[in-house]
Structure formats: structure tokens, C-alpha cells
Enzyme design. Structure first.
Site, PDB file in Angstrom:
ATOM      1  N   ARG A 149      79.831  64.432 -76.685  1.00 27.19           N
ATOM      2  CA  ARG A 149      80.578  65.821 -76.229  1.00 27.19           C
ATOM      3  C   ARG A 149      79.195  66.904 -77.419  1.00 27.19           C
ATOM      4  NH1 ARG A 149      85.032  64.511 -76.357  1.00 27.19           N
ATOM      5  NH2 ARG A 149      86.462  64.113 -74.984  1.00 27.19           N
TER       6      ARG A 149
ATOM      7  N   LYS B 111      67.739  75.974 -72.550  1.00 27.50           N
ATOM      8  CA  LYS B 111      68.191  75.860 -71.443  1.00 27.50           C
ATOM      9  C   LYS B 111      67.861  73.718 -70.864  1.00 27.50           C
ATOM     10  CE  LYS B 111      67.799  79.186 -67.857  1.00 27.50           C
ATOM     11  NZ  LYS B 111      67.453  79.443 -66.897  1.00 27.50           N
TER      12      LYS B 111
ATOM     13  N   GLU C 279      53.379  80.928 -67.605  1.00 24.22           N
ATOM     14  CA  GLU C 279      54.200  81.428 -69.067  1.00 24.22           C
ATOM     15  C   GLU C 279      53.792  82.673 -69.536  1.00 24.22           C
ATOM     16  OE1 GLU C 279      57.456  80.596 -67.485  1.00 24.22           O
ATOM     17  OE2 GLU C 279      56.959  78.223 -66.260  1.00 24.22           O
TER      18      GLU C 279
ATOM     19  N   LYS D  14      60.240  85.169 -76.160  1.00 25.19           N
ATOM     20  CA  LYS D  14      60.968  84.412 -75.589  1.00 25.19           C
ATOM     21  C   LYS D  14      62.530  84.083 -76.166  1.00 25.19           C
ATOM     22  CE  LYS D  14      63.034  80.346 -72.657  1.00 25.19           C
ATOM     23  NZ  LYS D  14      63.005  79.999 -72.202  1.00 25.19           N
TER      24      LYS D  14
ATOM     25  N   GLU E 235      71.896  84.089 -69.931  1.00 26.57           N
ATOM     26  CA  GLU E 235      72.004  84.395 -68.601  1.00 26.57           C
ATOM     27  C   GLU E 235      72.595  85.013 -67.783  1.00 26.57           C
ATOM     28  OE1 GLU E 235      69.309  81.350 -66.728  1.00 26.57           O
ATOM     29  OE2 GLU E 235      68.295  82.845 -65.224  1.00 26.57           O
TER      30      GLU E 235
ATOM     31  N   ARG F 277      68.276  87.958 -69.748  1.00 25.59           N
ATOM     32  CA  ARG F 277      67.363  86.964 -69.513  1.00 25.59           C
ATOM     33  C   ARG F 277      66.762  86.083 -68.169  1.00 25.59           C
ATOM     34  NH1 ARG F 277      68.785  81.290 -72.564  1.00 25.59           N
ATOM     35  NH2 ARG F 277      66.779  79.576 -72.390  1.00 25.59           N
TER      36      ARG F 277
ATOM     37  N   ASN G 226      62.888  84.541 -65.235  1.00 23.51           N
ATOM     38  CA  ASN G 226      62.127  83.865 -63.393  1.00 23.51           C
ATOM     39  C   ASN G 226      61.150  85.222 -62.866  1.00 23.51           C
ATOM     40  OD1 ASN G 226      64.393  81.446 -64.912  1.00 23.51           O
ATOM     41  ND2 ASN G 226      65.866  83.313 -63.649  1.00 23.51           N
TER      42      ASN G 226
ATOM     43  N   HIS H   5      59.950  83.078 -60.476  1.00 27.41           N
ATOM     44  CA  HIS H   5      60.229  81.401 -60.879  1.00 27.41           C
ATOM     45  C   HIS H   5      61.011  81.523 -59.239  1.00 27.41           C
ATOM     46  CE1 HIS H   5      59.151  81.049 -64.383  1.00 27.41           C
ATOM     47  NE2 HIS H   5      59.612  79.926 -65.045  1.00 27.41           N
TER      48      HIS H   5
ATOM     49  N   HIS I  45      59.759  77.866 -57.240  1.00 30.63           N
ATOM     50  CA  HIS I  45      60.372  77.386 -57.774  1.00 30.63           C
ATOM     51  C   HIS I  45      60.791  76.598 -55.926  1.00 30.63           C
ATOM     52  CE1 HIS I  45      63.237  77.602 -61.699  1.00 30.63           C
ATOM     53  NE2 HIS I  45      62.022  77.199 -61.625  1.00 30.63           N
TER      54      HIS I  45
ATOM     55  N   HIS J 109      53.985  73.173 -62.144  1.00 33.85           N
ATOM     56  CA  HIS J 109      55.556  74.092 -62.464  1.00 33.85           C
ATOM     57  C   HIS J 109      54.470  75.184 -62.214  1.00 33.85           C
ATOM     58  CE1 HIS J 109      59.227  76.190 -63.315  1.00 33.85           C
ATOM     59  NE2 HIS J 109      58.107  76.471 -64.637  1.00 33.85           N
TER      60      HIS J 109
HETATM   61  N1  LIG Z   1      64.338  74.859 -70.115  1.00 35.74           N
HETATM   62  C1  LIG Z   1      63.723  75.552 -69.808  1.00 35.74           C
HETATM   63  O1  LIG Z   1      64.109  76.660 -70.176  1.00 35.74           O
HETATM   64  C2  LIG Z   1      62.684  75.760 -68.944  1.00 35.74           C
HETATM   65  C3  LIG Z   1      61.689  76.523 -68.797  1.00 35.74           C
HETATM   66  C4  LIG Z   1      60.558  76.137 -68.066  1.00 35.74           C
HETATM   67  C5  LIG Z   1      59.696  75.556 -67.301  1.00 35.74           C
HETATM   68  N2  LIG Z   1      60.610  74.155 -67.940  1.00 35.74           N
HETATM   69  C6  LIG Z   1      60.896  73.457 -67.569  1.00 35.74           C
HETATM   70  O2  LIG Z   1      59.124  72.379 -68.085  1.00 35.74           O
HETATM   71  C7  LIG Z   1      59.492  71.380 -66.710  1.00 35.74           C
HETATM   72  C8  LIG Z   1      57.606  71.406 -66.496  1.00 35.74           C
HETATM   73  O3  LIG Z   1      57.185  71.268 -68.069  1.00 35.74           O
HETATM   74  P1  LIG Z   1      55.248  70.840 -68.631  1.00 35.74           P
HETATM   75  O4  LIG Z   1      55.250  71.265 -67.687  1.00 35.74           O
HETATM   76  O5  LIG Z   1      55.494  70.779 -70.370  1.00 35.74           O
HETATM   77  O6  LIG Z   1      55.687  68.901 -67.364  1.00 35.74           O
HETATM   78  P2  LIG Z   1      55.450  67.852 -68.392  1.00 35.74           P
HETATM   79  O7  LIG Z   1      56.540  67.527 -69.042  1.00 35.74           O
HETATM   80  O8  LIG Z   1      55.895  66.933 -66.845  1.00 35.74           O
HETATM   81  O9  LIG Z   1      53.968  67.299 -69.063  1.00 35.74           O
HETATM   82  C9  LIG Z   1      52.836  67.825 -68.461  1.00 35.74           C
HETATM   83  C10 LIG Z   1      52.028  66.901 -68.061  1.00 35.74           C
HETATM   84  O10 LIG Z   1      51.265  66.606 -69.750  1.00 35.74           O
HETATM   85  C11 LIG Z   1      51.631  65.185 -69.749  1.00 35.74           C
HETATM   86  N3  LIG Z   1      51.638  66.209 -71.740  1.00 35.74           N
HETATM   87  C12 LIG Z   1      52.085  66.769 -72.222  1.00 35.74           C
HETATM   88  N4  LIG Z   1      52.097  66.875 -73.455  1.00 35.74           N
HETATM   89  C13 LIG Z   1      50.340  66.419 -73.343  1.00 35.74           C
HETATM   90  C14 LIG Z   1      49.915  66.212 -74.344  1.00 35.74           C
HETATM   91  N5  LIG Z   1      50.251  66.952 -75.800  1.00 35.74           N
HETATM   92  N6  LIG Z   1      48.886  65.205 -74.270  1.00 35.74           N
HETATM   93  C15 LIG Z   1      48.108  64.568 -72.819  1.00 35.74           C
HETATM   94  N7  LIG Z   1      49.540  64.371 -72.173  1.00 35.74           N
HETATM   95  C16 LIG Z   1      50.653  65.503 -72.394  1.00 35.74           C
HETATM   96  C17 LIG Z   1      53.041  65.362 -69.998  1.00 35.74           C
HETATM   97  O11 LIG Z   1      53.269  63.603 -69.744  1.00 35.74           O
HETATM   98  C18 LIG Z   1      53.812  65.245 -67.774  1.00 35.74           C
HETATM   99  O12 LIG Z   1      52.333  64.277 -67.816  1.00 35.74           O
HETATM  100  C19 LIG Z   1      59.637  71.615 -65.183  1.00 35.74           C
HETATM  101  O13 LIG Z   1      60.842  70.295 -65.277  1.00 35.74           O
HETATM  102  C20 LIG Z   1      60.400  72.703 -65.369  1.00 35.74           C
HETATM  103  O14 LIG Z   1      61.006  73.048 -65.218  1.00 35.74           O
HETATM  104  C21 LIG Z   1      62.269  73.684 -68.636  1.00 35.74           C
HETATM  105 ZN   LIG Z   2      58.877  78.556 -65.959  1.00 34.81          ZN
END
Ligand SMILES: NC(=O)c1ccc[n+]([C@@H]2O[C@H](COP(=O)([O-])OP(=O)(O)OC[C@H]3O[C@@H](n4cnc5c(N)ncnc54)[C@H](O)[C@@H]3O)[C@@H](O)[C@H]2O)c1
Ligand SMILES: [Zn+2]
Ligand SMILES: NC(=O)c1ccc[n+]([C@@H]2O[C@H](COP(=O)([O-])OP(=O)(O)OC[C@H]3O[C@@H](n4cnc5c(N)ncnc54)[C@H](O)[C@@H]3O)[C@@H](O)[C@H]2O)c1
Ligand SMILES: [Zn+2]
Lengths: 374, 374
Positions: free
Chosen positions: B127, B149, B191, B232, B242, B246, B250, B253, B257, B272
């Protein structure tokens, strides 16, 4: 013309997460009106199990629909095994498939299994939806529906995955307990007695004198449930996330969980409240053995729980138990373990429980070795 | 001898859930020391993916072990598909299997996928365990690692299951971005630009002038990441869950999405941040069409994002898109829908975004029909 409400009400005080527990007869028939008064036009996913559905689902959905609340039922298999990842995914999928939004409601109609599972789903679908508990077992009415703990079991142990997610409302209809099997009623009674044993010796004494009336229904039952909800609400308000005093609610539970695990969560052999009953007796006996309490208190507790028909000894469990080393593994994996030292709820006597950390593992081992034979 | 720390620090102000984001070079090598200073003797489950593991896992575990922190790594497949129930169960199981306790840490070493998944696991194992983010993609450093999030995707849509679970610490090592593929760097940049477009027009203008330096590294990059984290952090502190402002985060987004869903979350076709880039252009164009903003602002946004190499039109997506009715279904299932009316983030111009509810579905439909051809 003034009408007094036919039910008691207990408030759980948690700032902007406060909510009411309504306790009394006829609350399922009033559920639609109570919910609509608080959240007009809301939609509900109703999660229940086959046992409860056959006795009470029709009455609930009729009440919801009469109040203009769309109800989307999902009926699961009864039993502890339903508290698992697969069923969690099913509940999430059902809720999303019914296109419920963030302000809509997941409603749990059932015992602690349904409440814990549906509450967990409510806590994670859309990162948290509204949640209403309609507890139908005694255990759920006096314990699991209050306080916001939700969760499922995994191979590593019971309730190891979950969230804190408070309900918005709890409707404890005391009539529905009449369809509950006696064995389940007794199991819930163990949790009721627990509140007395923790810190309300007067309530324990009252139960010793009045338990037959609690079982037969009416005013005594409503009183005892309201007292229990108040006891739980007090603890939860003081320590919502179990960083301190809330751990007292685990009286009997470290032993109890180990026994449940050791019997494979097989409800035919041992249900949760039965494990707690044996666990509470063991906690009192262990406290006596450690010279913390008088053995008379342990005897008094055992006598009362036995009188109401609960098991009080490990040897009461049919089919035998695994070795004490296995029991110890379950105890150590229980989540009330801090950095390897065992934390137990022990007692100085009836109504005088306390949190003991640093309980020596080997003392517990020897104690269990001795007791399992008796 | 006084030493100035080699990094910037941004505080996320959330009462007793407040935490620091450290931003700068060399933070992976310092991770062990930073964590041990805050939580001596803690144990860590380190969740990462194969891409990140090959470049940075060794350095992290060496740093942790040097500080006396036991690290239990779990290396998952990279990509959006990893944000699913099966992998969530794996992370939970790994954490419990390593016998981590409530006060121990789940550490996410990776991009947003790893952060969202590991953060969700940290939020539900026992938990709620401690959680530390070591974001390695630009998107994760400026966005997903901050704000608590977490979540996974299900067939009904993206991020529909999860919890709010704040990290205890975020370590954004700006050096690790040098191993990030350029395409991913650009996606994170979208972003970053978003914060300017929401309510910081000066920052957007600064990015227009300095984006090349941000891409090449050094002071400008650190500055831009710190600015973004601050933006942020401000929004999150004002509206953790949110319920209001907040939602501005989006921007781009809802469209984004829907495009991700329409391309089956296939990172080869659309990642993304690319969806967000196209989505932000669409949001500005739609705002202009509704006479809320000047079309010049939409052109300015498109020009800049195109200049840095991001896609800005639906027709930039390889392999084509499904029909507009399908896109609309994805938009309606997006969680920013209240009682059937569409809620969008629209804008009066660069840096002047606002929350619009009651956006007419048919206007959106006709707009998409027109735009997808262009
Ligand atoms: N929680 C939140 O508030 C929030 C906000 C925005 C996006 N997101 C989520 O984040 C995700 C997208 O994040 P992302 O773009 O980082 O995706 P990701 O985690 O898939 O990373 C992108 C790619 O880069 C690679 N990678 C990451 N760091 C690296 C590094 N230093 N060297 C080499 N390769 C590297 C990863 O292996 C992957 O192939 C989505 O699922 C989205 O929904 C969440
Ligand atoms: Zn985003
Ligand atoms: N969340 C908490 O704080 C908390 C506290 C205590 C226990 N629990 C959990 O609660 C669970 C045990 O709860 P329980 O004992 O209610 O189990 P349960 O939900 O399995 O219910 C017991 C049995 O009674 C049946 N039943 C329930 N209401 C009925 C009715 N009115 N008529 C006929 N049959 C009915 C059920 O179908 C089931 O077969 C355990 O999983 C335990 O971990 C949670
Ligand atoms: Zn219990």
C-alpha cells in the site's frame, strides 16, 4: 411531522476525506435515496459475489434505479481467492467498459473480499474514482468497510498489494446479516470482540454479557456494530495510513494471517475471522508467557470466544498445519515487519493492548511449538 | 573550503509530501550518496529497461553499492507496451521477492514508461513504498518524473489505471541525455515547449532563440530543464490531483493521446512527445478556428516545432490514420471527459492557454476532417 432516522450514524473524521457510516435496518432499500441525496445523477458499477447477489442484488439495483442511478452489476465468485490480480483486472475492465467517469461510483456489495477488491479498483481506475461500501457480512460492517484499506493477495502473502482509498459513504444494513451463514457471523464477531480487547474493556464485558442478543439481531446488534464502527473510526482518524496507533487493529492478525497462509486461504478450513480469533488467544497467551499479562486474561478471552463458537486453538483447524518453521516464514513475510525485527500487538490484559517491536523470533518459535500441540 | 553543488535544485511543495528535483551533470554517479544522505541503510529495487540498462545501470548500481545501498535490478523490455498489467505484476513480484519493506525504495531508472510503471508499483506494493525517480529521457526529466502521476495502459485507453504517488526524490542527470536517440530528445522537447505555450511566453521565446544550445548540451540544457521542472512543480503544487489548473498540462494531449491510440501505441510510428507536438499545433489551430486566437500564433508554434524536427501534422504520421469517427471515439474515451461534454485545453495565443469545457463534439469532428487532409 418529524421523522427520526431509522439508523445510527458514525462519522469518520479525515478532513476533506471524511465520510459517514450509516448503520441500521432497511438501508439497502434506502441506498438509492441516500446516494442520490449526496451525488445526484451519478452512475454506479456494482461489484458483488454470487452468494450476495442471489440474496440482495435485486433489492439494491431496484433501489438505485428508483433513484435514477444507472447500475452496472458485475457478479464474481465468492471467496478469498477472488482477491487476486486477475479479478482486479476484471473489475477495472468492467468499470471502464461501462464508461464510468472519475466522479462516478464503484459500489461494493458484499463482504470484505468484495470490499477490498472493489475498493482497490476504485482507487486505481482513472487514478481514483468515488467508492461506496454496502458491507453485507458482519466482518465487513464492523471492520473492513471502514478505514480505506484495500488490496489483494499475491503468492508472497495476503493484502500485500493495494492502496489506501477511503469510501465516500458506508451503508451497513443490519438486516442483510440474517442471510449470512452462522460461521461467517461468528468470524465477524471475532473482529468486534477485538475492539474490546484492544482498548475498550467495558465493551468486551458488555459482549460477554450480551453476545446472544447480538447474534439474534435487533437493538443489541445495531448497538454493537455502531460501537465497533466508532472504535475503528477513532483509530483511523488518528492514524489513517498506519504509521502508528492503527497497527493496534492488527491484534491477533500476525498469527491469524500466518494460519490463513498455512491453510492456503482455504475458507473451508479457516476463514479470516477464525484466524483472528485463534490469533487473539495466542497473542494473549504469548503476552502471559512473556510475563506481560496474567494468564487469567488469556483464559478469559479463550473462554468467551469458545462460548460463541469460535475456534481458539491451532489444533481446532481441521487437516493439520505445516511445520513451525513454515509458520515463522509466513509471520516474517507479514507486512508488519520492520528491518527484520518482529512487530507484534501484545497486551497487558483485556483492553490493554500495545505495539511491541523487537519481539524475539526464537521466543515466538518456541511458543508456537508448545502451543500447536495443545 | 566551500563547494557549490554542481546541480540546480527545484522543490516540489506538497506539505509532508514535498521533495527535491536535482538537475545537473554527474548525478547518477552521486545517486548513492544523495540517497544515503536522505535515507541511510535503505534497500532499492531498481527498475529499468534494456536500452537504459546497457548505458547506465552499471554506473547506478556501482554508485548505490558504494554508498552501502543494496540494489536489486529488474530489466524490462523498452517501449510503451511495457506499461501494462503483466509488467506491473512482474515489478510488484520482484519487489516483494527481494523482501523490500515499506520504508524501502522502488527506484525508476529510465524514461516515462519505466517511471510510470515503477511508480505505480511503488504506490501499491505494501500500500505504498518509497519511490525515487532517476529519469533518463528528456521527457521524463521535464515532465513525467515530476508530479506523482503513475499508471499503465489498458485496451480502453492510455494511463486509465494508476495512482497518484509522489516520489521522495528526483535525480535528473543531464549527461545521460547524450545516449538518448535524437528522436526521443525531440519528443521531450515538445513537452518543454508546452510549458512556454501554457503560460510562459518568455520561455517559449527563449526556446525559439536558444533551442540549438538546448539540444547540444551544457548550461542552456540545464537551464531549460530546470525552468521546465519549475513550471511543472508550480502547477502540481497548486493542484496535486488534477481537480483544476493541473489540467492545463494536458495542452496538446487530448489530440495527442487519440493519435497514439490510433497508431496502436506503436513507437516506431509515433512516440508520445510527437503526438503532443501535433496535438499542440492542432489545439492552436482549433482555437484559431473558434476565433479564440490568431492563426498567426498557430503558425508560429508550428514553425518552431517543425524547425526542431518534430512532426506537426497528422499527415506527418507514417502509415496513415483510421477514420475520423475512430479518432473521435479515442477522444471521448480520454479521461478528460466530464459527463459526455468534451473538455479541451484551448488557447488565446502563445502562453495564454485555458481549460474549455463544453467543446462541441461536431466542431472537433469537422476540424479533424479538414485537417487530416492538409
Ligand atoms: N506520469 C506523467 O506525468 C507523464 C507525463 C508525460 C508522459 N508520461 C508517459 O511517459 C511515457 C513516455 O516517456 P518517454 O518518452 O521517456 O518514453 P520511454 O520511457 O519509452 O523512453 C523512450 C525511449 O528512450 C529510451 N531511453 C530512455 N532513456 C535513455 C537514455 N538515456 N539513453 C538511451 N535510451 C534511452 C527508452 O529505452 C525508450 O526506448 C508515456 O508512457 C507517457 O504516457 C507520463
Ligand atoms: Zn505528455
Ligand atoms: N480492508 C480492511 O481493512 C480489512 C479488514 C479486515 C478484513 N479484511 C478482509 O476481509 C476479507 C474477509 O471478509 P469477509 O469475512 O466478509 O469475507 P467474504 O467477503 O468472503 O464473505 C464471507 C462469505 O459470506 C458471504 N456473504 C457475505 N455477505 C452475505 C450475506 N449477507 N448473505 C449471505 N452470504 C453472504 C460471501 O459470499 C462469502 O462467501 C478478507 O479478505 C480480509 O483480508 C479487510
Ligand atoms: Zn481482520
Amino acid at each position: 411531522m418529524s421523522v427520526t432516522p431509522p439508523h445510527r450514524s458514525v462519522r469518520v473524521d479525515l478532513g476533506d476525506r471524511s465520510y459517514d457510516i450509516l448503520i441500521g435496518p432497511g438501508l439497502i432499500a434506502r441506498a438509492g435515496a441516500e446516494i442520490a441525496a449526496r451525488r445526484p445523477q451519478v452512475r454506479c458499477a456494482v461489484i458483488t459475489d454470487t452468494n450476495v447477489a442471489s440474496a440482495h442484488l435485486g433489492a439494491l439495483t431496484a433501489s438505485l434505479e428508483k433513484a435514477g442511478i444507472d447500475a452496472e452489476p458485475l457478479v464474481l465468485e465468492p471467496g478469498e481467492k477472488t482477491k487476486c490480480f486477475d479479478e482486479l483486472i476484471r473489475v477495472c475492465d468492467h468499470t471502464l467498459g461501462a464508461r464510468l467517469e472519475r466522479g462516478d461510483v464503484v459500489l461494493a456489495l458484499g463482504g470484505g473480499v468484495i470490499g477490498d477488491l472493489a475498493g482497490f479498483a476504485a482507487g486505481i481506475v482513472r487514478r481514483g474514482m468515488r467508492f461506496i461500501q454496502v458491507p453485507t457480512s458482519l466482518l465487513a460492517q464492523v471492520d473492513s468497510s471502514v478505514g480505506g484499506k484495500t488490496g489483494i493477495n499475491v503468492s508472497h502473502g495476503k493484502n500485500l498489494i493495494g492502496v489506501f482509498h477511503q469510501p465516500d459513504l458506508v451503508l451497513a444494513d443490519t438486516d442483510v446479516l440474517d442471510s449470512l451463514p452462522l460461521r461467517e457471523f461468528r468470524a465477524g464477531y471475532a473482529e468486534m470482540a477485538k475492539y474490546g480487547l484492544i482498548d475498550r474493556p467495558d465493551f468486551f464485558a458488555w459482549l460477554e454479557a450480551n453476545w446472544r442478543e447480538v447474534f439474534s439481531g435487533g437493538e443489541a446488534r445495531i448497538h454493537a456494530i455502531a460501537k465497533s464502527c466508532q472504535a475503528k473510526a477513532d483509530v483511523v482518524a488518528a492514524d489513517e495510513r498506519e504509521s502508528g496507533a492503527r497497527a493496534l487493529l492488527n491484534l491477533g492478525h500476525t498469527f491469524g494471517h500466518a494460519l490463513e497462509a498455512a491453510t492456503g486461504y482455504d475458507g473451508k478450513r479457516l476463514v479470516h475471522g477464525e484466524g483472528v480469533a485463534i490469533g487473539m488467544v495466542l497473542a494473549h497467551q504469548f503476552s502471559a508467557r512473556m510475563n506481560l499479562a496474567s494468564p487469567d486474561d488469556a483464559d478469559r478471552v479463550e473462554r468467551h470466544l469458545k462460548e460463541v463458537g469460535l475456534p481458539t486453538r491451532m489444533s481446532d483447524i481441521e487437516g493439520g498445519l505445516p511445520g513451525t518453521d513454515i509458520l515463522m516464514t509466513h509471520i516474517a513475510q507479514d507486512k508488519k515487519v520492520q528491518r527484520g525485527a518482529l512487530t507484534f500487538i501484545l497486551t497487558h490484559g483485556v483492553g490493554r493492548s500495545f505495539i511491541a517491536d523487537d519481539v524475539p523470533q526464537d521466543e515466538v518459535f518456541r511458543f508456537l511449538e508448545d502451543k500447536r500441540a495443545s
